[in-house]
Design a protein around this motif. Sequence first.
Motif, short mmCIF file in Angstrom:
data_model
loop_
_atom_site.label_atom_id
_atom_site.label_comp_id
_atom_site.label_asym_id
_atom_site.label_seq_id
_atom_site.Cartn_x
_atom_site.Cartn_y
_atom_site.Cartn_z
N THR A 37 46.70 -8.53 -10.10
CA THR A 37 45.47 -9.18 -9.63
C THR A 37 44.75 -9.86 -10.78
O THR A 37 44.30 -11.01 -10.67
CB THR A 37 44.55 -8.14 -8.97
OG1 THR A 37 45.22 -7.58 -7.83
CG2 THR A 37 43.25 -8.77 -8.51
N ARG A 41 44.11 -14.11 -11.59
CA ARG A 41 42.89 -14.80 -12.01
C ARG A 41 43.13 -15.56 -13.32
O ARG A 41 42.70 -16.71 -13.48
CB ARG A 41 41.74 -13.81 -12.20
CG ARG A 41 41.28 -13.07 -10.97
CD ARG A 41 40.63 -13.94 -9.93
NE ARG A 41 39.56 -14.77 -10.40
CZ ARG A 41 38.92 -15.66 -9.63
NH1 ARG A 41 39.27 -15.82 -8.36
NH2 ARG A 41 37.94 -16.39 -10.11
N GLU A 42 43.82 -14.94 -14.25
CA GLU A 42 44.08 -15.57 -15.54
C GLU A 42 44.89 -16.85 -15.38
O GLU A 42 44.64 -17.85 -16.07
CB GLU A 42 44.83 -14.59 -16.45
CG GLU A 42 45.16 -15.12 -17.82
CD GLU A 42 45.99 -14.16 -18.64
OE1 GLU A 42 46.56 -14.61 -19.65
OE2 GLU A 42 46.08 -12.97 -18.27
N ILE A 128 35.47 -11.55 -10.58
CA ILE A 128 35.71 -12.99 -10.61
C ILE A 128 35.81 -13.54 -12.03
O ILE A 128 36.51 -14.51 -12.29
CB ILE A 128 34.60 -13.73 -9.83
CG1 ILE A 128 34.53 -13.24 -8.38
CG2 ILE A 128 34.81 -15.24 -9.87
CD1 ILE A 128 35.78 -13.49 -7.57
N GLN A 130 37.37 -13.10 -14.59
CA GLN A 130 38.66 -13.03 -15.28
C GLN A 130 38.80 -11.85 -16.23
O GLN A 130 38.98 -12.02 -17.43
CB GLN A 130 38.90 -14.34 -16.03
CG GLN A 130 40.34 -14.58 -16.43
CD GLN A 130 40.53 -15.94 -17.06
OE1 GLN A 130 40.26 -16.96 -16.46
NE2 GLN A 130 40.97 -15.96 -18.29
N ASP A 183 44.02 -11.71 -4.01
CA ASP A 183 42.59 -11.98 -4.13
C ASP A 183 41.81 -10.74 -3.70
O ASP A 183 42.12 -10.14 -2.67
CB ASP A 183 42.17 -13.15 -3.23
CG ASP A 183 42.78 -14.46 -3.66
OD1 ASP A 183 42.78 -14.74 -4.87
OD2 ASP A 183 43.27 -15.21 -2.79
N TYR A 203 39.04 -17.48 0.78
CA TYR A 203 39.58 -18.11 -0.43
C TYR A 203 40.45 -19.32 -0.08
O TYR A 203 41.27 -19.76 -0.89
CB TYR A 203 40.44 -17.12 -1.21
CG TYR A 203 39.69 -16.01 -1.91
CD1 TYR A 203 39.27 -16.15 -3.24
CD2 TYR A 203 39.43 -14.80 -1.29
CE1 TYR A 203 38.62 -15.13 -3.91
CE2 TYR A 203 38.78 -13.78 -1.94
CZ TYR A 203 38.37 -13.94 -3.25
OH TYR A 203 37.73 -12.92 -3.91
N GLU A 210 40.92 -20.80 -4.08
CA GLU A 210 41.05 -19.44 -4.60
C GLU A 210 40.18 -19.20 -5.83
O GLU A 210 40.13 -18.08 -6.34
CB GLU A 210 42.51 -19.13 -4.92
CG GLU A 210 43.36 -18.82 -3.70
CD GLU A 210 44.71 -18.24 -4.06
OE1 GLU A 210 44.81 -17.01 -4.24
OE2 GLU A 210 45.66 -19.03 -4.18
N TRP A 211 39.50 -20.22 -6.31
CA TRP A 211 38.64 -20.03 -7.47
C TRP A 211 37.52 -19.03 -7.17
O TRP A 211 37.14 -18.24 -8.02
CB TRP A 211 38.02 -21.36 -7.92
CG TRP A 211 38.99 -22.31 -8.52
CD1 TRP A 211 39.99 -22.02 -9.42
CD2 TRP A 211 39.06 -23.72 -8.30
NE1 TRP A 211 40.67 -23.16 -9.75
CE2 TRP A 211 40.12 -24.22 -9.09
CE3 TRP A 211 38.31 -24.60 -7.52
CZ2 TRP A 211 40.45 -25.58 -9.12
CZ3 TRP A 211 38.65 -25.95 -7.55
CH2 TRP A 211 39.70 -26.43 -8.34
N HIS A 212 36.99 -19.11 -5.95
CA HIS A 212 35.82 -18.27 -5.62
C HIS A 212 35.75 -18.12 -4.10
O HIS A 212 36.04 -19.08 -3.37
CB HIS A 212 34.54 -18.95 -6.12
CG HIS A 212 33.36 -18.04 -6.21
ND1 HIS A 212 32.56 -17.73 -5.12
CD2 HIS A 212 32.84 -17.35 -7.25
CE1 HIS A 212 31.60 -16.92 -5.50
NE2 HIS A 212 31.74 -16.66 -6.78
#
Length: 244
Positions: A37, A41-42, A128, A130, A183, A203, A210-212
């Motif tokens: 997960t 994000r990374e 969120i 990262q 996510d 998302y 999918e950023w936020h």
Amino acid sequence: MRGSKPAAHAGLALLALLVPAAALAFVMSAGTVLHRTAKHREDMDLTSLVVRGQFTFTGADASAAAAALKVADVSRLVAEGVLTYRMPGRCKIEVGPSSATFVNGNVKVAGPAIPALKSLASDLCPLIAQPSGDELVTFLRGRGVDTTSATLGRVGGTVCYLVGGKPRDVGVPSIWIEKERLDPLRLVVKEGAAVEDLRMIDYSSPLAGEWHPRIVELRRGEELVARFVADSLETNGKIPDGTF
């Protein structure tokens, strides 16, 4: 010998049924889920996010927001808000003169206090902004989540990895992570005597992808105390010095 072919065919048919079932039942370990997960994000290659939208507060949080904004006390209040992230590990949530800032695991409240802002900074920001896999595990352990336990559950109709509890548990600290895309969709924690339930919804919107999550909801017990709906999003822009 003549009877062996039907038996073989039956065996193959049974195997065909069992293989999909086994695939559906497979559950990664909790540690693997959380590290993947964080890696998801990374891999988005974000350095910053600025998300603008509208907050809706209810109950005591509406009264606190009304006091902060110096408007009449109401049971439901709608106000413009901004969520600012600098990756990794920094986030600020603002409504008028009130804000809550998350920096390296610490939360600082400025201006008139709105309890929901502090809760969001404490729990939305670390998911969120990262975190590394180890940081995500440490954060969840600090919020009481058993990071050694994983199973499958659903949020709405979406299949999730459920870390820290079982699908029918009520009030047990846990995180729900979408199985396919990894996510985070739901985080349940205890805040004092209360149970807080953070929901991260949608998302897949053209606005935020999918950023936020497009929608963020915070419940205290059964009460929906705050809801944020994103109106615009800017990625990898310059964040002014002193924001955090």
